[in-house]
Motif scaffolding. Structure first.
Motif, PDB file in Angstrom:
ATOM      1  N   LEU A   1      13.367  30.152  16.769  1.00  0.00           N
ATOM      2  CA  LEU A   1      11.908  30.057  16.709  1.00  0.00           C
ATOM      3  C   LEU A   1      11.480  28.965  15.742  1.00  0.00           C
ATOM      4  N   LYS A   2      12.099  28.955  14.568  1.00  0.00           N
ATOM      5  CA  LYS A   2      11.719  27.963  13.556  1.00  0.00           C
ATOM      6  C   LYS A   2      12.061  26.550  14.016  1.00  0.00           C
ATOM      7  N   GLU A   3      13.219  26.384  14.609  1.00  0.00           N
ATOM      8  CA  GLU A   3      13.619  25.049  15.082  1.00  0.00           C
ATOM      9  C   GLU A   3      12.685  24.561  16.180  1.00  0.00           C
ATOM     10  N   SER A   4      12.354  25.434  17.113  1.00  0.00           N
ATOM     11  CA  SER A   4      11.468  25.024  18.207  1.00  0.00           C
ATOM     12  C   SER A   4      10.060  24.741  17.714  1.00  0.00           C
ATOM     13  N   TRP A   5       9.618  25.471  16.695  1.00  0.00           N
ATOM     14  CA  TRP A   5       8.267  25.261  16.172  1.00  0.00           C
ATOM     15  C   TRP A   5       8.110  23.881  15.551  1.00  0.00           C
ATOM     16  N   THR A   6       9.185  23.334  14.983  1.00  0.00           N
ATOM     17  CA  THR A   6       9.094  21.992  14.399  1.00  0.00           C
ATOM     18  C   THR A   6       8.739  20.949  15.459  1.00  0.00           C
ATOM     19  N   LEU A   7       9.026  21.246  16.712  1.00  0.00           N
ATOM     20  CA  LEU A   7       8.731  20.295  17.784  1.00  0.00           C
ATOM     21  C   LEU A   7       7.239  20.220  18.087  1.00  0.00           C
ATOM     22  N   VAL A   8       6.501  21.258  17.771  1.00  0.00           N
ATOM     23  CA  VAL A   8       5.083  21.314  18.151  1.00  0.00           C
ATOM     24  C   VAL A   8       4.156  21.473  16.945  1.00  0.00           C
ATOM     25  N   GLU A   9       4.723  21.623  15.762  1.00  0.00           N
ATOM     26  CA  GLU A   9       3.897  21.984  14.601  1.00  0.00           C
ATOM     27  C   GLU A   9       2.779  20.988  14.342  1.00  0.00           C
ATOM     28  N   GLU A  10       3.056  19.691  14.502  1.00  0.00           N
ATOM     29  CA  GLU A  10       2.026  18.691  14.267  1.00  0.00           C
ATOM     30  C   GLU A  10       0.917  18.759  15.313  1.00  0.00           C
ATOM     31  N   ASP A  11       1.204  19.348  16.450  1.00  0.00           N
ATOM     32  CA  ASP A  11       0.219  19.459  17.534  1.00  0.00           C
ATOM     33  C   ASP A  11      -0.259  20.901  17.707  1.00  0.00           C
ATOM     34  N   GLN A  12      -0.141  21.724  16.667  1.00  0.00           N
ATOM     35  CA  GLN A  12      -0.398  23.151  16.861  1.00  0.00           C
ATOM     36  C   GLN A  12      -1.822  23.445  17.304  1.00  0.00           C
ATOM     37  N   GLU A  13      -2.807  22.667  16.848  1.00  0.00           N
ATOM     38  CA  GLU A  13      -4.177  22.908  17.308  1.00  0.00           C
ATOM     39  C   GLU A  13      -4.320  22.568  18.792  1.00  0.00           C
ATOM     40  N   ARG A  14      -3.622  21.529  19.226  1.00  0.00           N
ATOM     41  CA  ARG A  14      -3.632  21.192  20.654  1.00  0.00           C
ATOM     42  C   ARG A  14      -2.915  22.262  21.465  1.00  0.00           C
ATOM     43  N   VAL A  15      -1.866  22.850  20.874  1.00  0.00           N
ATOM     44  CA  VAL A  15      -1.164  23.943  21.552  1.00  0.00           C
ATOM     45  C   VAL A  15      -2.128  25.091  21.831  1.00  0.00           C
ATOM     46  N   ALA A  16      -2.918  25.455  20.801  1.00  0.00           N
ATOM     47  CA  ALA A  16      -3.878  26.544  20.971  1.00  0.00           C
ATOM     48  C   ALA A  16      -4.930  26.187  22.018  1.00  0.00           C
ATOM     49  N   GLY A  17      -5.438  24.939  21.975  1.00  0.00           N
ATOM     50  CA  GLY A  17      -6.439  24.518  22.951  1.00  0.00           C
ATOM     51  C   GLY A  17      -5.893  24.529  24.370  1.00  0.00           C
TER      52      GLY A  17
ATOM     53  N   TYR B   1       4.980  22.199  26.929  1.00  0.00           N
ATOM     54  CA  TYR B   1       4.291  20.925  27.156  1.00  0.00           C
ATOM     55  C   TYR B   1       4.322  20.049  25.907  1.00  0.00           C
ATOM     56  N   TYR B   2       4.028  20.656  24.733  1.00  0.00           N
ATOM     57  CA  TYR B   2       3.935  19.840  23.526  1.00  0.00           C
ATOM     58  C   TYR B   2       5.290  19.622  22.847  1.00  0.00           C
ATOM     59  N   ALA B   3       6.297  20.399  23.208  1.00  0.00           N
ATOM     60  CA  ALA B   3       7.645  20.125  22.711  1.00  0.00           C
ATOM     61  C   ALA B   3       8.283  18.966  23.476  1.00  0.00           C
ATOM     62  N   ARG B   4       7.729  18.697  24.639  1.00  0.00           N
ATOM     63  CA  ARG B   4       8.161  17.596  25.493  1.00  0.00           C
ATOM     64  C   ARG B   4       9.670  17.682  25.753  1.00  0.00           C
ATOM     65  N   GLY B   5      10.388  16.586  25.513  1.00  0.00           N
ATOM     66  CA  GLY B   5      11.799  16.565  25.870  1.00  0.00           C
ATOM     67  C   GLY B   5      12.686  17.405  24.971  1.00  0.00           C
ATOM     68  N   GLY B   6      12.124  17.893  23.856  1.00  0.00           N
ATOM     69  CA  GLY B   6      12.949  18.662  22.937  1.00  0.00           C
ATOM     70  C   GLY B   6      13.132  20.114  23.325  1.00  0.00           C
ATOM     71  N   TRP B   7      12.375  20.571  24.288  1.00  0.00           N
ATOM     72  CA  TRP B   7      12.445  21.985  24.695  1.00  0.00           C
ATOM     73  C   TRP B   7      13.717  22.248  25.481  1.00  0.00           C
ATOM     74  N   ASN B   8      14.299  23.434  25.305  1.00  0.00           N
ATOM     75  CA  ASN B   8      15.498  23.771  26.064  1.00  0.00           C
ATOM     76  C   ASN B   8      15.477  25.244  26.437  1.00  0.00           C
ATOM     77  N   LEU B   9      16.479  25.673  27.200  1.00  0.00           N
ATOM     78  CA  LEU B   9      16.509  27.050  27.691  1.00  0.00           C
ATOM     79  C   LEU B   9      16.682  28.060  26.570  1.00  0.00           C
ATOM     80  N   GLN B  10      17.381  27.679  25.497  1.00  0.00           N
ATOM     81  CA  GLN B  10      17.536  28.590  24.373  1.00  0.00           C
ATOM     82  C   GLN B  10      16.187  28.889  23.709  1.00  0.00           C
ATOM     83  N   PHE B  11      15.386  27.843  23.514  1.00  0.00           N
ATOM     84  CA  PHE B  11      14.059  28.040  22.932  1.00  0.00           C
ATOM     85  C   PHE B  11      13.201  28.911  23.843  1.00  0.00           C
TER      86      PHE B  11
END
Length: 370
Positions: A9-25, A104-114
């Motif tokens: 969870l923590k590792e995957s969150w680093t992929l989207v943390e800078e865009d977290q407001e966009r994630v919510a939107g 969507y916001y993790a883009r290419g960093g997302w994987n099946l484990q996440f």
């Protein structure tokens, strides 16, 4: 929550943390586009709703440190969500939208484990919330009539309401309130008294600068108004099995649940447990309800009150400094039970002070309000 799952969870969150407001939107935009019938379940103003979503996500990412407390909270949260007419099938829609936004916001960093980690955690949370809703046969909310409303400070009101049907609660708990001034906007407030024979309940509310609910509750609410009250929540309730003396620490309107606990003790003719109440505010003008607290101290020999002001050095009738610092300067308190309620910063500082005193965690109960 397992260490491996938490790490994912923590590792995957680093992929989207800078865009977290966009994630919510993106999350809400997808829900409302794909399922427009759900829009009426949410308030017109969505800013705070997005902030709450982000807060929930961040809390999930950092894990559950107290499994028993978390289990109780999630079950209560599921019961509370009955006020929104949430059905079990809605949880699957929310899960799909959340995973879609993260993907969507993790883009290419997302994987099946996440994907699997978030799916597993969400399913665990949803199962506990659904179970909590199913276990409870109370109504989605109660209507209550306002019977008294009084300003007790420049921006604080204390009001009393009477549910049209009795609502069971424990002193120290809180519930969500909604008014007709802001439909579909709910905010949590603590009950400020123990249950009474006439079923009336007191609330303390401070009007916040951008308070869509707190503002009307302070400035516009009148006797005769009807409000809605959701099911009670919270675990900062009195340990009736304990014989230890008590320390209560209240910041601002965090005084409300502390007064409920003191009220509960007084109704059982407490003579064996001393209660030391530390009340922390910024200035003397924030000491609303001052006269009533003085009356309680005069009436109950077992109640001791220490006021702390942080930004009013000329006020001679209080200790100076943050309430957590005043707590450190007094004592010793190692053999006491603790009840703490206030702002996140105040609660965090107080919990650190209590931890430094080597007080066992099981003897500390607290609630945080923003």
């Amino acid at each position: 929550m397992g260490a491996d799952l938490s790490a994912l969870l923590k590792e995957s969150w680093t992929l989207v943390e800078e865009d977290q407001e966009r994630v919510a939107g993106y999350f809400y935009a997808h829900i409302f586009t794909a399922h427009p019938h759900l829009r009426d379940m949410f308030p017109v103003q969505m800013q705070l709703q997005r902030e709450r979503l982000l807060s929930a996500i961040v809390s999930t990412v950092h894990g559950f440190n107290d499994l028993e407390r978390t289990d109780t909270y999630l079950r209560q949260l599921g019961r509370d969500h009955k006020k929104f007419s949430v059905e079990p099938e809605h949880y699957a829609l929310v899960k799909s939208a959340l995973l879609r936004a993260l993907r969507y916001y993790a883009r290419g960093g997302w994987n099946l484990q996440f994907e699997q980690a978030w799916s597993d955690v969400y399913d665990l949370i949803a199962a506990k919330m659904i179970a909590g809703a199913n276990e409870d046969d109370s109504p989605p909310y109660w209507y209550a009539e306002v019977v008294a409303h009084e300003r007790r400070g420049r921006d604080v009101a204390v009001f009393t309401c009477r549910p049209l049907r009795p609502m069971l609660f424990e002193p120290g708990q809180y519930c969500s309130l909604e008014t007709h001034y802001q439909p579909r906007m709910w905010r949590t407030y603590s009950m400020a008294n123990a249950p009474r024979p006439d079923n009336t309940i007191d609330f303390h509310v401070r009007a916040l600068d951008s308070g869509w609910v707190s503002g009307p509750l302070v400035w516009r609410l009148r006797p005769g108004d009807l409000i809605k009250m959701a099911a009670p929540m919270g675990s900062m309730t009195l340990d009736r099995q304990s014989k230890r003396d008590i320390v209560c620490v209240a910041g601002g309107t965090g005084l409300a649940p502390i007064k409920a606990i003191i009220d509960e003790l007084s109704r059982h003719h407490n003579r064996s447990r001393f209660v030391h109440l530390f009340r922390g505010v910024r200035t003397r003008d924030d000491l609303y309800d001052r006269a009533h607290l003085d009356e309680l101290v005069a009436a109950y020999p077992w109640l001791v009150l220490t006021r702390a002001v942080s930004d009013d050095p000329t006020f001679a009738e209080a200790e100076h400094g943050n309430v957590s610092d005043v707590l450190r300067r007094t004592g010793p308190w190692q053999n006491h039970d603790f009840y703490v309620c206030g702002s996140p910063a105040m609660v965090s500082a107080t919990l650190r002070a209590i931890s430094d005193m080597n007080v066992p965690r099981m003897r500390v109960r607290y609630d945080t309000f923003a």
